[in-house]
Design a protein around this motif. Structure first.
Motif, mmCIF file in Angstrom:
data_model
loop_
_atom_site.group_PDB
_atom_site.id
_atom_site.type_symbol
_atom_site.label_atom_id
_atom_site.label_comp_id
_atom_site.label_asym_id
_atom_site.label_seq_id
_atom_site.Cartn_x
_atom_site.Cartn_y
_atom_site.Cartn_z
ATOM 1 N N LEU A 95 0.853 -1.191 0.000
ATOM 2 C CA LEU A 95 0.000 0.000 0.000
ATOM 3 C C LEU A 95 0.887 1.240 0.000
ATOM 4 O O LEU A 95 1.800 1.363 0.816
ATOM 5 N N GLU A 96 0.620 2.153 -0.927
ATOM 6 C CA GLU A 96 1.410 3.372 -1.023
ATOM 7 C C GLU A 96 0.489 4.583 -1.151
ATOM 8 O O GLU A 96 -0.384 4.628 -2.030
ATOM 9 N N ASP A 110 0.508 8.591 -1.842
ATOM 10 C CA ASP A 110 1.422 9.549 -2.459
ATOM 11 C C ASP A 110 0.761 10.919 -2.575
ATOM 12 O O ASP A 110 -0.253 11.080 -3.264
ATOM 13 N N SER A 157 4.386 4.596 2.745
ATOM 14 C CA SER A 157 4.141 3.276 2.158
ATOM 15 C C SER A 157 4.398 2.218 3.212
ATOM 16 O O SER A 157 5.156 2.428 4.164
ATOM 17 N N ARG A 176 -2.594 9.983 -4.775
ATOM 18 C CA ARG A 176 -2.771 8.649 -5.339
ATOM 19 C C ARG A 176 -2.582 7.627 -4.230
ATOM 20 O O ARG A 176 -1.681 7.770 -3.388
ATOM 21 N N THR A 229 -2.132 3.571 -4.011
ATOM 22 C CA THR A 229 -1.931 2.354 -4.795
ATOM 23 C C THR A 229 -1.949 1.140 -3.877
ATOM 24 O O THR A 229 -1.159 1.056 -2.925
ATOM 25 N N ALA A 239 -1.370 -2.831 -3.981
ATOM 26 C CA ALA A 239 -0.814 -3.929 -4.778
ATOM 27 C C ALA A 239 -1.157 -5.247 -4.100
ATOM 28 O O ALA A 239 -0.296 -5.940 -3.566
ATOM 29 N N ALA A 271 -2.252 -4.499 -8.906
ATOM 30 C CA ALA A 271 -2.156 -3.124 -8.424
ATOM 31 C C ALA A 271 -3.329 -2.295 -8.938
ATOM 32 O O ALA A 271 -3.739 -2.425 -10.098
ATOM 33 N N VAL A 272 -3.869 -1.436 -8.071
ATOM 34 C CA VAL A 272 -4.984 -0.582 -8.447
ATOM 35 C C VAL A 272 -4.891 0.719 -7.660
ATOM 36 O O VAL A 272 -4.483 0.736 -6.505
ATOM 37 N N ASN A 273 -5.220 1.833 -8.345
ATOM 38 C CA ASN A 273 -5.318 3.123 -7.661
ATOM 39 C C ASN A 273 -6.705 3.192 -7.022
ATOM 40 O O ASN A 273 -7.721 3.314 -7.721
ATOM 41 N N ASP A 282 -9.350 5.820 -7.892
ATOM 42 C CA ASP A 282 -10.040 5.720 -9.191
ATOM 43 C C ASP A 282 -10.929 4.490 -9.269
ATOM 44 O O ASP A 282 -11.617 4.288 -10.278
#
Length: 589
Positions: free
Chosen positions: A5-6, A8, A27, A65, A67, A69, A74-76, A79
């Motif tokens: 998980l990130e 940003d 992250s 953002r 993210t 994973a 991986a998905v944002n 969105d």
């Protein structure tokens, strides 16, 4: 390997105002724990809620953002569609919320609510889901998992409801666990066991944990990475060993300075003289009858048994113990909210030398006067503050009921109380939902003080507060006690807080007092195995001094597992015996 998980450059705002979260980045890797640390209102919870897209409707995701994973790729998340998020929430990413009463449905039994996760995401049958839920209930510290399965949230204490929330978040074995103050409402022994459980689940499944907390002792025992936030910004971030060992930012150093700890050296004894008692509980036993449902017979539960406590005028008596040990029941009996079983009584002494008043047999006039002189600060500020009343109305209502002053006087008093607890009087026009958990607790304390009471019963008053605000509130309570001769019955599971504020400490376990003494005797010469477990379970902000889980488990186990001198089963508890002047221990002769 990329982080699981990130986050940003996340920025969140409301309306046209300045962002409440600004350019936050961090992250976390699989199997790793990252701690988000900061004061109440610093943006920690909003940041975590954005991961699951469960922000308030008025919140604006202005930039950033997130993210994820996970095993599905991986998905944002910002969105992702609502359909995608339904597969993520509670399954791949779970969240433990800070206020369990707000998050649990009052209309459904705890077991059914926790099992729903397994129905939705695993497709398990009711019997298979029940087996897994009961196993999880046992892991998070429910003594009777079957009873917990059948119970409604309002039938449980705050700590018990928090255990159910933890079980709900962990039963599906998520890839990422977001824990927002997961142990705030738990006693230290259960906290130690739950932290151990989270660590074990991490080792077994490689789960990542984002831990939101104000307890630096918990951070030292759990985290590999630390992010310190203040006013929506990241002040300091890095490895836990570096941040805890040598904080570089002034704000981080300030948090460390405010963290309460049990002193390493005993202070002079402060034993109660008992020559001017304001509140006297005598042989208090309270039994509740629980609805069993169906054809089963109602179940009787004894919440507390043969409790004898005396609060000295102008002093503080602390009651510590695990959730469900009977602490809050004793407080409710002391205030007259619950009537004790036959043979028990509570006496209130309004003034030195005055005749005592029987709390449960007062006239209407006596009851009105008593309610003005004895106030309570509740554990859960969300449920004790009406969501439909502005802060001004909530604070002036007690004065209105007791016909104190005119409208202008009441408003001035409300503003004064807000300043007293560290809030701005400009907040009088807001509703409770506009405040963080810690700020709501300060509102509860302010409301209790508006009538200038003589006796304050505090049920976990600092459990929802970050360390710096906790320091302010404890200093405030001490100052008020010393200047106004206010007396406290102080219920807590935080031994560091108790060591600071209490003149005498009573330790409760399984509905009975197992040890009682001044803090300088109790903390430096504990005799009972449960008291020793409480002290061992107290987390310290030092990574070289982890919690001894074996010692905790030994003392926090069932009374039948204690050494023979202290062992008892059911109602057959040994008597409290005085081992030395002022030091009482429940043990066999």
């Amino acid at each position: 390997m990329p982080p699981i998980l990130e986050v940003d450059a996340l920025t969140i705002g409301f309306g046209n105002a300045e962002p409440v979260v600004r350019d936050v980045s961090f992250s976390v890797n699989a199997g790793e724990t990252l701690a988000l640390v900061g004061e109440s209102g610093s943006g920690k919870t909003l940041t975590c809620r954005s991961v699951l897209k469960i922000l308030p409707e008025a919140a604006q995701m202005r930039s950033g953002r997130i993210t994820f994973a996970g095993s599905s790729g991986a998905v944002n998340l910002l969105d992702a569609s609502e359909r995608q998020m339904r597969q993520v929430r509670g399954n791949q990413i779970s969240m433990i919320f800070q206020e369990p009463m707000r998050s649990l449905s009052p209309l459904h039994r705890l077991g059914n609510q926790v099992a729903e996760v397994l129905h939705i995401h695993r497709g398990l049958s009711l019997s298979a889901a029940k087996r897994e839920v009961l196993e999880q209930f046992e892991k998070v510290g429910f003594v009777d998992p079957e009873r917990a399965w059948r119970s409604y949230p309002f039938e449980m204490s705050g700590g018990m409801r928090q255990r159910a929330m933890i079980a709900m978040a962990m039963v599906a074995k998520p890839e990422v666990l977001i824990a927002d103050e997961p142990t705030t409402a738990l006693d230290v022994t259960t906290q130690a066991q739950v932290l151990g459980l989270i660590r074990k689940l991490q080792q077994d499944t490689g789960m990542a944990v984002i831990l939101v907390t104000h307890d630096l002792g918990v951070v030292a025992n759990m985290a590999q990475q630390v992010v310190v936030m203040n006013k929506g910004r990241v002040m300091e971030a890095g490895r836990a060993t570096d941040v805890l060992g040598a904080p570089a930012h002034k704000y981080t150093a300030k948090l460390f300075a405010a963290a309460p700890m049990i002193p390493e050296v005993a202070k002079p004894a402060r034993a109660m003289a008992r020559d001017d008692v304001i509140l006297d509980l005598r042989n208090v036993t309270k039994t509740f009858t629980l609805r069993a449902g169906g054809w089963r017979k109602p179940v009787q539960v004894t919440a507390c048994r043969d409790v004898n406590l005396q609060v000295e005028r102008g002093k503080t008596l602390a009651v510590v113990g695990e959730s469900g040990s009977g602490k809050t029941t004793c407080a409710r009996v002391a205030l007259g909210s619950e009537r004790p079983d036959a043979g028990g009584e509570v006496l209130f002494h309004p003034g030195s030398g005055q005749d005592p008043l029987p709390v449960h047999d007062m006239t209407t006039a006596q009851r009105t006067a008593f309610q003005r002189e004895a106030q309570m600060v509740f554990q859960d500020p969300y449920s004790s503050l009406s969501p439909r009343m502005r802060v001004l109305d909530a604070l002036t209502e007690p004065m209105d009921i007791h016909r104190i002053g005119n409208r202008a006087d009441r408003r001035d008093k409300a503003a004064e109380m807000l300043r007293l607890v560290g809030l701005n009087p400009d907040m009088l026009g807001r509703y409770p939902h506009a405040f963080s958990g810690g700020q709501r607790q300060r509102l509860s304390i302010a409301r209790a003080l508006t009538l200038d009471p003589k006796l304050l019963i505090c049920d976990e008053p600092t459990s929802a507060l970050d360390v710096s605000v906790q320091e302010q509130i404890l200093t405030l309570l001490e100052d008020i006690r010393d200047h106004a001769q206010l007396s406290y019955l102080f219920i807590s599971h935080d031994l560091a807080v108790v060591a600071r504020i209490a003149d005498e400490v009573a330790v409760m376990r399984a509905g009975v007092i197992v040890e009682q003494a001044p803090p300088d005797t109790l903390f430096y010469n504990p005799q009972h195995p449960y008291t020793k477990a409480l002290i061992a379970a107290q987390p310290e902000p030092d990574m070289s001094r982890p919690i001894d889980l074996q010692l905790v488990a030994k003392g926090a186990g069932a009374p039948t597992s204690w050494p023979e001198m202290f062992r008892f089963d059911g109602p057959d508890a040994p008597a409290l015996r005085e081992l030395e002047p002022g030091h009482m221990v429940r043990c066999h002769a």
